[in-house]
Design a protein around this motif. Structure first.
Motif, mmCIF file in Angstrom:
data_model
loop_
_atom_site.group_PDB
_atom_site.id
_atom_site.type_symbol
_atom_site.label_atom_id
_atom_site.label_comp_id
_atom_site.label_asym_id
_atom_site.label_seq_id
_atom_site.Cartn_x
_atom_site.Cartn_y
_atom_site.Cartn_z
ATOM 1 N N ARG A 343 -10.691 11.660 -7.478
ATOM 2 C CA ARG A 343 -10.382 11.011 -5.896
ATOM 3 C C ARG A 343 -11.735 10.245 -5.574
ATOM 4 N N PRO A 344 -13.014 11.107 -5.877
ATOM 5 C CA PRO A 344 -14.225 10.288 -5.397
ATOM 6 C C PRO A 344 -14.453 8.837 -6.330
ATOM 7 N N LEU A 345 -13.908 8.956 -7.399
ATOM 8 C CA LEU A 345 -14.127 7.775 -8.165
ATOM 9 C C LEU A 345 -13.276 6.754 -7.657
ATOM 10 N N LEU A 346 -11.744 7.020 -7.232
ATOM 11 C CA LEU A 346 -10.709 5.969 -6.703
ATOM 12 C C LEU A 346 -11.385 5.541 -5.282
ATOM 13 N N ARG A 347 -12.095 6.198 -4.498
ATOM 14 C CA ARG A 347 -12.603 6.058 -3.343
ATOM 15 C C ARG A 347 -13.829 5.133 -3.442
ATOM 16 N N GLU A 348 -14.680 5.196 -4.463
ATOM 17 C CA GLU A 348 -15.721 4.208 -4.726
ATOM 18 C C GLU A 348 -15.171 2.760 -5.325
ATOM 19 N N LEU A 349 -14.003 3.124 -6.315
ATOM 20 C CA LEU A 349 -13.450 1.674 -6.701
ATOM 21 C C LEU A 349 -12.759 0.954 -5.683
ATOM 22 N N ARG A 350 -12.293 1.607 -4.604
ATOM 23 C CA ARG A 350 -11.598 0.748 -3.596
ATOM 24 C C ARG A 350 -12.610 0.216 -2.504
ATOM 25 N N GLU A 351 -13.658 0.756 -2.553
ATOM 26 C CA GLU A 351 -14.872 0.145 -1.777
ATOM 27 C C GLU A 351 -15.123 -1.097 -2.677
ATOM 28 N N GLU A 352 -15.354 -0.885 -3.561
ATOM 29 C CA GLU A 352 -16.032 -2.037 -4.613
ATOM 30 C C GLU A 352 -15.013 -3.325 -4.442
ATOM 31 N N LEU A 355 -11.856 -2.553 0.162
ATOM 32 C CA LEU A 355 -10.660 -1.960 0.797
ATOM 33 C C LEU A 355 -11.287 -0.660 1.507
ATOM 34 N N ASP A 356 -10.253 -0.094 2.245
ATOM 35 C CA ASP A 356 -10.771 1.267 2.921
ATOM 36 C C ASP A 356 -10.657 2.282 1.792
ATOM 37 N N PRO A 357 -11.521 3.292 1.490
ATOM 38 C CA PRO A 357 -11.486 4.165 0.617
ATOM 39 C C PRO A 357 -10.222 5.176 0.854
ATOM 40 N N ASP A 358 -9.635 5.058 2.033
ATOM 41 C CA ASP A 358 -8.538 6.010 2.319
ATOM 42 C C ASP A 358 -7.161 5.389 2.693
ATOM 43 N N PRO A 359 -6.550 4.983 1.755
ATOM 44 C CA PRO A 359 -5.458 3.927 2.042
ATOM 45 C C PRO A 359 -4.539 4.647 3.130
ATOM 46 N N MET A 360 -4.218 6.090 2.906
ATOM 47 C CA MET A 360 -3.251 6.472 3.808
ATOM 48 C C MET A 360 -3.793 6.513 5.237
ATOM 49 N N GLY A 361 -5.051 6.859 5.369
ATOM 50 C CA GLY A 361 -5.796 7.054 6.800
ATOM 51 C C GLY A 361 -5.735 5.676 7.455
ATOM 52 N N ALA A 362 -6.069 4.672 6.432
ATOM 53 C CA ALA A 362 -6.200 3.099 6.714
ATOM 54 C C ALA A 362 -4.752 2.733 7.518
ATOM 55 N N TYR A 363 -3.804 3.146 6.775
ATOM 56 C CA TYR A 363 -2.533 2.742 7.074
ATOM 57 C C TYR A 363 -2.020 3.465 8.512
ATOM 58 N N ARG A 364 -2.353 4.577 8.722
ATOM 59 C CA ARG A 364 -2.021 5.311 9.884
ATOM 60 C C ARG A 364 -2.748 4.743 11.092
ATOM 61 N N SER A 365 -3.995 4.313 10.843
ATOM 62 C CA SER A 365 -4.615 3.739 12.002
ATOM 63 C C SER A 365 -4.512 2.146 12.177
ATOM 64 N N SER A 366 -3.851 1.680 11.503
ATOM 65 C CA SER A 366 -3.435 0.226 11.547
ATOM 66 C C SER A 366 -2.435 -0.222 12.655
ATOM 67 N N GLY A 367 -1.580 0.838 13.070
ATOM 68 C CA GLY A 367 -0.723 0.737 14.207
ATOM 69 C C GLY A 367 0.625 -0.230 13.708
ATOM 70 N N TRP A 368 0.798 -0.370 12.174
ATOM 71 C CA TRP A 368 1.845 -1.101 11.868
ATOM 72 C C TRP A 368 3.063 -0.258 11.929
ATOM 73 N N ALA A 369 3.055 1.184 11.876
ATOM 74 C CA ALA A 369 4.446 1.990 12.087
ATOM 75 C C ALA A 369 4.994 1.581 13.491
ATOM 76 N N GLN A 370 3.905 1.652 14.464
ATOM 77 C CA GLN A 370 4.224 1.612 15.811
ATOM 78 C C GLN A 370 4.831 0.235 16.198
ATOM 79 N N LYS A 371 4.097 -0.759 15.292
ATOM 80 C CA LYS A 371 4.562 -2.147 15.795
ATOM 81 C C LYS A 371 5.955 -2.537 15.319
ATOM 82 N N ILE A 372 6.346 -1.865 14.064
ATOM 83 C CA ILE A 372 7.546 -2.235 13.486
ATOM 84 C C ILE A 372 8.776 -1.372 14.197
#
Length: 386
Positions: A343-352, A355-372
């Motif tokens: 998981r630390p490796l994949l977080r670094e990969l996403r930052e490179e 992307l946000d290193p935490d896809p689940m957290g980023a989606y939750r905070s995006s507001g998309w679920a509430q929007k749709i």
């Protein structure tokens, strides 16, 4: 290049195709539990798929299912996808949701029913031409429930005839991926029940016909990685339908039931030279009780984690142990890679990758679920079989 840098470089090339139907309502034969904000048409499915790709960075294509995703203009749908940062991928046929197919589709004893099913398959190739899709995925629910119900060998002849007609219609850059399933909905014989049957038909057809392995379509205890290794060795592995199951074909999130199995499969893919665009990594899942988009994001992440671990296997040490007959050391090499927290490796990969290193957290905070949930009110929600 360091080992970790090489692993990251390989992971950046990975692409996981998400299925349009996973974004819609689905359930069991008992109940479909509707969710707020579920897409009402194929265009809204693509909107949601674009969210998954935006937060994972490795889900650039979306598989369509015909007629569930039927539209008047497929070029328009392809342009809509492109404008949202994704592309249309595999076209999946459907010869199991029509009353005429009660006793089979391309294997039916009635030539008129077989013609109807074949016409649908050829229509799917037409759609591929319009969308630019490379792969046509075929799964047949055909089979029998009782001994004597139909002629087993003749059904194979009918299947071969239909597959040949579709194969001849394919373009030079298009493929046919034949899926198998050992039971359900037929309980006495299934016309494509295993990888051997699928392989035999594909081998006879030619290089544009390959086998697709659905990880949920096997009996408990089946060594799926052996099947993968064998098909790769024969050059006949076209792709995967990734999902997970505990008892039968549950279509749960990939890696949920047995993450170690997923790791073993991915190791054989990498070891056998299958970590290329020629082997399609597709999800085939139905999310009945969990939220759709987060479940798909989690599934993509599960594939990434299994792949990262498989890439970390010390091949030199493994080969050395295998050739010296050191059983425990060989097993330990595999287990060391599997037990690595990637998981630390994949977080670094996403930052490179920006992307946000935490896809689940980023989606939750995006507001998309509430929007749709607020915007997609009214009309018929899309779902399994709709």
């Amino acid at each position: 290049m360091t080992e970790l840098a090489a692993v990251k470089a390989a992971l950046k090339t990975q692409a996981v195709e998400t299925p349009s139907w996973a974004y819609g309502n689905s359930g069991t034969r008992f109940k479909v539990f509707a969710q707020a904000g579920v897409p009402r048409n194929p265009f809204e499915k693509l909107d949601d798929a674009a969210q998954v790709h935006a937060y994972t960075g490795v889900a650039p294509t979306v598989a369509l299912h015909i007629p569930w995703d039927k539209v008047d203009g497929y070029a328009e749908l392809a342009k809509y996808a492109q404008d949202r940062g994704v592309k249309l991928g595999t076209i999946n046929s459907n010869t199991f949701q029509d009353d005429d197919y009660k006793l089979g589709s391309v294997c039916h004893a009635d030539a008129a029913v077989r013609r109807k099913a074949l016409d649908h398959l050829l229509e799917c190739v037409d759609i591929m031409d319009a969308t630019g899709s490379k792969d046509l995925k075929l799964w047949f629910a055909d089979g029998t429930n009782y001994p004597g119900q139909d002629d087993i060998r003749e059904r194979q002849d009918r299947l071969a005839e239909a597959l040949t007609a579709v194969y001849e219609r394919l373009g030079d850059d298009q493929r046919m991926l034949l899926e198998y399933k050992f039971f359900e909905p037929a309980f006495y014989t299934t016309d494509v029940p295993d990888w051997g049957t699928a392989y035999a038909h594909c081998l006879k057809l030619g290089p544009k016909a390959q086998v697709v392995v659905d990880t949920g379509h096997h009996a408990p205890g089946t060594n799926i990685e052996f099947i993968v290794a064998t098909l790769l060795r024969e050059g006949k592995l076209g792709g995967f339908d990734f999902n997970s199951r505990f008892y039968a074909d549950d279509d749960l999130m990939v890696g949920a039931a047995d993450p170690f199995q997923l790791f073993r499969i991915m190791y054989e893919v990498i070891r056998g030279g299958g970590f290329t665009p020629d082997v399609a990594f597709m999800l085939d899942q139905c999310h009945n009780i969990e939220a759709k988009i987060p479940a798909i994001i989690r599934s993509v992440m599960n594939v990434q984690e299994a792949t990262a671990k498989a890439l970390l296997v010390d091949r030199d040490s493994l080969v050395s142990a295998q050739r010296s007959g050191d059983v425990l050391e060989a097993n330990a090499v595999l287990m060391d890679a599997y037990n690595t927290d990637v998981r630390p490796l994949l977080r670094e990969l996403r930052e490179e990758m920006g992307l946000d290193p935490d896809p689940m957290g980023a989606y939750r905070s995006s507001g998309w679920a509430q929007k749709i949930a607020e915007e997609r009110v009214g009309g018929q929600q899309a779902g399994w079989g709709a």
